[in-house]
Design a protein around this motif. Structure first.
Motif, PDB file in Angstrom:
ATOM      1  N   GLN A   1       3.250 -23.125  14.878  1.00 60.23           N
ATOM      2  CA  GLN A   1       2.134 -22.948  15.799  1.00 60.23           C
ATOM      3  C   GLN A   1       2.031 -21.497  16.264  1.00 60.23           C
ATOM      4  N   ALA A   2       3.169 -20.884  16.562  1.00 57.95           N
ATOM      5  CA  ALA A   2       3.166 -19.490  17.010  1.00 57.95           C
ATOM      6  C   ALA A   2       2.583 -18.582  15.939  1.00 57.95           C
ATOM      7  N   PHE A   3       2.942 -18.831  14.683  1.00 55.99           N
ATOM      8  CA  PHE A   3       2.423 -17.996  13.599  1.00 55.99           C
ATOM      9  C   PHE A   3       0.916 -18.211  13.429  1.00 55.99           C
ATOM     10  N   ARG A   4       0.495 -19.475  13.457  1.00 56.07           N
ATOM     11  CA  ARG A   4      -0.920 -19.787  13.210  1.00 56.07           C
ATOM     12  C   ARG A   4      -1.820 -19.352  14.361  1.00 56.07           C
ATOM     13  N   LEU A   5      -1.378 -19.533  15.587  1.00 57.34           N
ATOM     14  CA  LEU A   5      -2.239 -19.301  16.741  1.00 57.34           C
ATOM     15  C   LEU A   5      -2.090 -17.908  17.358  1.00 57.34           C
ATOM     16  N   VAL A   6      -0.913 -17.314  17.217  1.00 54.90           N
ATOM     17  CA  VAL A   6      -0.655 -16.042  17.890  1.00 54.90           C
ATOM     18  C   VAL A   6      -0.508 -14.887  16.898  1.00 54.90           C
ATOM     19  N   VAL A   7       0.350 -15.064  15.893  1.00 55.95           N
ATOM     20  CA  VAL A   7       0.669 -13.963  14.990  1.00 55.95           C
ATOM     21  C   VAL A   7      -0.427 -13.731  13.961  1.00 55.95           C
ATOM     22  N   PHE A   8      -0.883 -14.782  13.300  1.00 53.72           N
ATOM     23  CA  PHE A   8      -1.796 -14.610  12.176  1.00 53.72           C
ATOM     24  C   PHE A   8      -3.121 -13.936  12.560  1.00 53.72           C
ATOM     25  N   PRO A   9      -3.762 -14.311  13.662  1.00 56.51           N
ATOM     26  CA  PRO A   9      -5.004 -13.601  14.021  1.00 56.51           C
ATOM     27  C   PRO A   9      -4.801 -12.097  14.194  1.00 56.51           C
ATOM     28  N   GLN A  10      -3.680 -11.696  14.798  1.00 56.99           N
ATOM     29  CA  GLN A  10      -3.388 -10.273  14.943  1.00 56.99           C
ATOM     30  C   GLN A  10      -3.017  -9.657  13.603  1.00 56.99           C
ATOM     31  N   LEU A  11      -2.357 -10.443  12.780  1.00 60.00           N
ATOM     32  CA  LEU A  11      -1.940  -9.984  11.460  1.00 60.00           C
ATOM     33  C   LEU A  11      -3.145  -9.604  10.604  1.00 60.00           C
ATOM     34  N   MET A  12      -4.175 -10.439  10.624  1.00 58.41           N
ATOM     35  CA  MET A  12      -5.364 -10.173   9.828  1.00 58.41           C
ATOM     36  C   MET A  12      -6.060  -8.897  10.272  1.00 58.41           C
ATOM     37  N   ARG A  13      -6.092  -8.661  11.573  1.00 60.60           N
ATOM     38  CA  ARG A  13      -6.740  -7.446  12.075  1.00 60.60           C
ATOM     39  C   ARG A  13      -6.041  -6.194  11.549  1.00 60.60           C
ATOM     40  N   VAL A  14      -4.715  -6.214  11.547  1.00 63.17           N
ATOM     41  CA  VAL A  14      -3.950  -5.063  11.090  1.00 63.17           C
ATOM     42  C   VAL A  14      -4.002  -4.918   9.571  1.00 63.17           C
ATOM     43  N   ALA A  15      -3.994  -6.053   8.863  1.00 61.32           N
ATOM     44  CA  ALA A  15      -3.885  -6.030   7.403  1.00 61.32           C
ATOM     45  C   ALA A  15      -5.211  -5.806   6.687  1.00 61.32           C
ATOM     46  N   LEU A  16      -6.341  -6.020   7.369  1.00 63.00           N
ATOM     47  CA  LEU A  16      -7.642  -5.982   6.689  1.00 63.00           C
ATOM     48  C   LEU A  16      -7.906  -4.710   5.881  1.00 63.00           C
ATOM     49  N   PRO A  17      -7.655  -3.512   6.422  1.00 66.05           N
ATOM     50  CA  PRO A  17      -7.923  -2.313   5.607  1.00 66.05           C
ATOM     51  C   PRO A  17      -7.142  -2.304   4.291  1.00 66.05           C
ATOM     52  N   GLY A  18      -5.860  -2.637   4.351  1.00 64.05           N
ATOM     53  CA  GLY A  18      -5.056  -2.669   3.137  1.00 64.05           C
ATOM     54  C   GLY A  18      -5.491  -3.759   2.182  1.00 64.05           C
ATOM     55  N   LEU A  19      -5.846  -4.921   2.720  1.00 70.02           N
ATOM     56  CA  LEU A  19      -6.309  -6.019   1.870  1.00 70.02           C
ATOM     57  C   LEU A  19      -7.642  -5.680   1.235  1.00 70.02           C
ATOM     58  N   GLY A  20      -8.464  -4.914   1.945  1.00 74.30           N
ATOM     59  CA  GLY A  20      -9.730  -4.459   1.363  1.00 74.30           C
ATOM     60  C   GLY A  20      -9.488  -3.584   0.140  1.00 74.30           C
ATOM     61  N   ASN A  21      -8.493  -2.711   0.219  1.00 75.55           N
ATOM     62  CA  ASN A  21      -8.134  -1.893  -0.945  1.00 75.55           C
ATOM     63  C   ASN A  21      -7.622  -2.759  -2.090  1.00 75.55           C
ATOM     64  N   ASN A  22      -6.819  -3.762  -1.756  1.00 71.83           N
ATOM     65  CA  ASN A  22      -6.332  -4.690  -2.783  1.00 71.83           C
ATOM     66  C   ASN A  22      -7.482  -5.394  -3.485  1.00 71.83           C
ATOM     67  N   TRP A  23      -8.503  -5.787  -2.717  1.00 73.12           N
ATOM     68  CA  TRP A  23      -9.674  -6.456  -3.295  1.00 73.12           C
ATOM     69  C   TRP A  23     -10.404  -5.526  -4.254  1.00 73.12           C
ATOM     70  N   MET A  24     -10.565  -4.262  -3.871  1.00 70.63           N
ATOM     71  CA  MET A  24     -11.242  -3.300  -4.740  1.00 70.63           C
ATOM     72  C   MET A  24     -10.501  -3.151  -6.064  1.00 70.63           C
ATOM     73  N   VAL A  25      -9.175  -3.080  -5.989  1.00 72.00           N
ATOM     74  CA  VAL A  25      -8.371  -2.961  -7.203  1.00 72.00           C
ATOM     75  C   VAL A  25      -8.504  -4.222  -8.052  1.00 72.00           C
ATOM     76  N   LEU A  26      -8.445  -5.368  -7.411  1.00 73.97           N
ATOM     77  CA  LEU A  26      -8.589  -6.639  -8.126  1.00 73.97           C
ATOM     78  C   LEU A  26      -9.931  -6.711  -8.848  1.00 73.97           C
ATOM     79  N   LEU A  27     -10.996  -6.277  -8.174  1.00 77.38           N
ATOM     80  CA  LEU A  27     -12.329  -6.326  -8.751  1.00 77.38           C
ATOM     81  C   LEU A  27     -12.392  -5.528 -10.048  1.00 77.38           C
ATOM     82  N   LYS A  28     -11.735  -4.390 -10.069  1.00 74.17           N
ATOM     83  CA  LYS A  28     -11.728  -3.562 -11.284  1.00 74.17           C
ATOM     84  C   LYS A  28     -10.808  -4.141 -12.350  1.00 74.17           C
ATOM     85  N   GLU A  29      -9.707  -4.734 -11.918  1.00 78.28           N
ATOM     86  CA  GLU A  29      -8.753  -5.269 -12.893  1.00 78.28           C
ATOM     87  C   GLU A  29      -9.275  -6.501 -13.612  1.00 78.28           C
TER      88      GLU A  29
END
Length: 241
Positions: free
Chosen positions: A147-175
């Motif tokens: 519950q702590a991960f789903r309700l507390v950690v994960f929402p904050q995690l996505m905010r921090v990780a989004l820029p890096g995940l966006g780069n991963n998506w761009m690479v995936l799109l080309k690959e």
């Protein structure tokens, strides 16, 4: 000019329809691979932060392999290797016949494995950015770890990780262009066929280039919107208003 336009038109003699079909396959493959690769990458990231040394070692070996092996080689191993392995397993069980790995599934698995190895580094960095006090506060409220991960950690995690995940998506799109070598009819598959038929490489590969650029620009706009939405309510040093 009219001749070149006719080659990329949607008429019976044009390749416009084929490029459209290829674009749909490309974006479908990328969209199908993204959740698989990101979820697996998150699991690998959690393993890397495990208190057990052997779990961390397995995660390190995994990321080292799929970050170090060329994506094309990974694709070949999945496409040909799993097909051969399934056939031998079936034969050992007394079944006859031939099993061919579907190219779309092979591409999704191979690209997903590669994506997971790179996205795991993004997840690890994002997990490290979440203050330990957040988990302690969740525990104090009576939330168990899930519950702590789903309700507390994960929402904050996505905010921090989004820029890096966006780069991963761009690479995936080309690959995704690599799957053309295993006969999946994506953008590059049709661009190559069109070039062979028309002998117009600059035109056909130029059209493929434009399609990828459109996808990339649309993705950049989409991730920009998601980042702005995820960061609403936060000021520059990351504390809530």
């Amino acid at each position: 000019m009219g001749y070149y336009l006719s080659l990329i038109s949607f008429g019976p003699s044009g390749w416009g329809g084929a490029f459209l079909d290829g674009a749909l396959i490309t974006i479908s493959l990328a969209v199908a691979t993204l959740p698989f690769g990101l979820a697996l990458g998150l699991g690998i990231a959690l393993m890397q932060r495990s208190e057990k040394k052997w779990v961390r070692r397995i995660a390190t070996i995994y990321t080292t392999i799929f970050r170090g092996v060329p994506e094309l080689l990974t694709l070949y191993i999945i496409y040909f290797g799993l097909s051969l392995g399934a056939q031998r397993l079936a034969k050992s069980l007394g079944f006859s016949g031939q099993f061919d790995m579907p190219p779309f599934l092979a591409g999704m698995i191979a690209l997903g494995l590669v994506l997971s190895s790179f996205s795991s580094e993004v997840w690890v960095g994002a997990l490290s950015a979440i203050p330990k006090g957040q988990r302690e506060a969740a525990a104090a409220l009576g939330l168990h770890r899930g519950q702590a991960f789903r309700l507390v950690v994960f929402p904050q995690l996505m905010r921090v990780a989004l820029p890096g995940l966006g780069n991963n998506w761009m690479v995936l799109l080309k690959e995704t262009s690599l799957v053309s070598v295993i006969t999946l009819p994506d953008i590059m598959f049709y661009a190559t066929r069109a070039n062979v038929v028309t002998k117009e490489p600059f035109l056909m590969f130029g059209v493929a280039c434009l399609i990828y650029l459109v996808f990339s620009m649309a993705s950049a706009i989409g991730f920009g919107f998601l980042e702005a939405r995820a960061n609403r309510g936060y000021i520059s040093h990351g504390t809530a208003r």
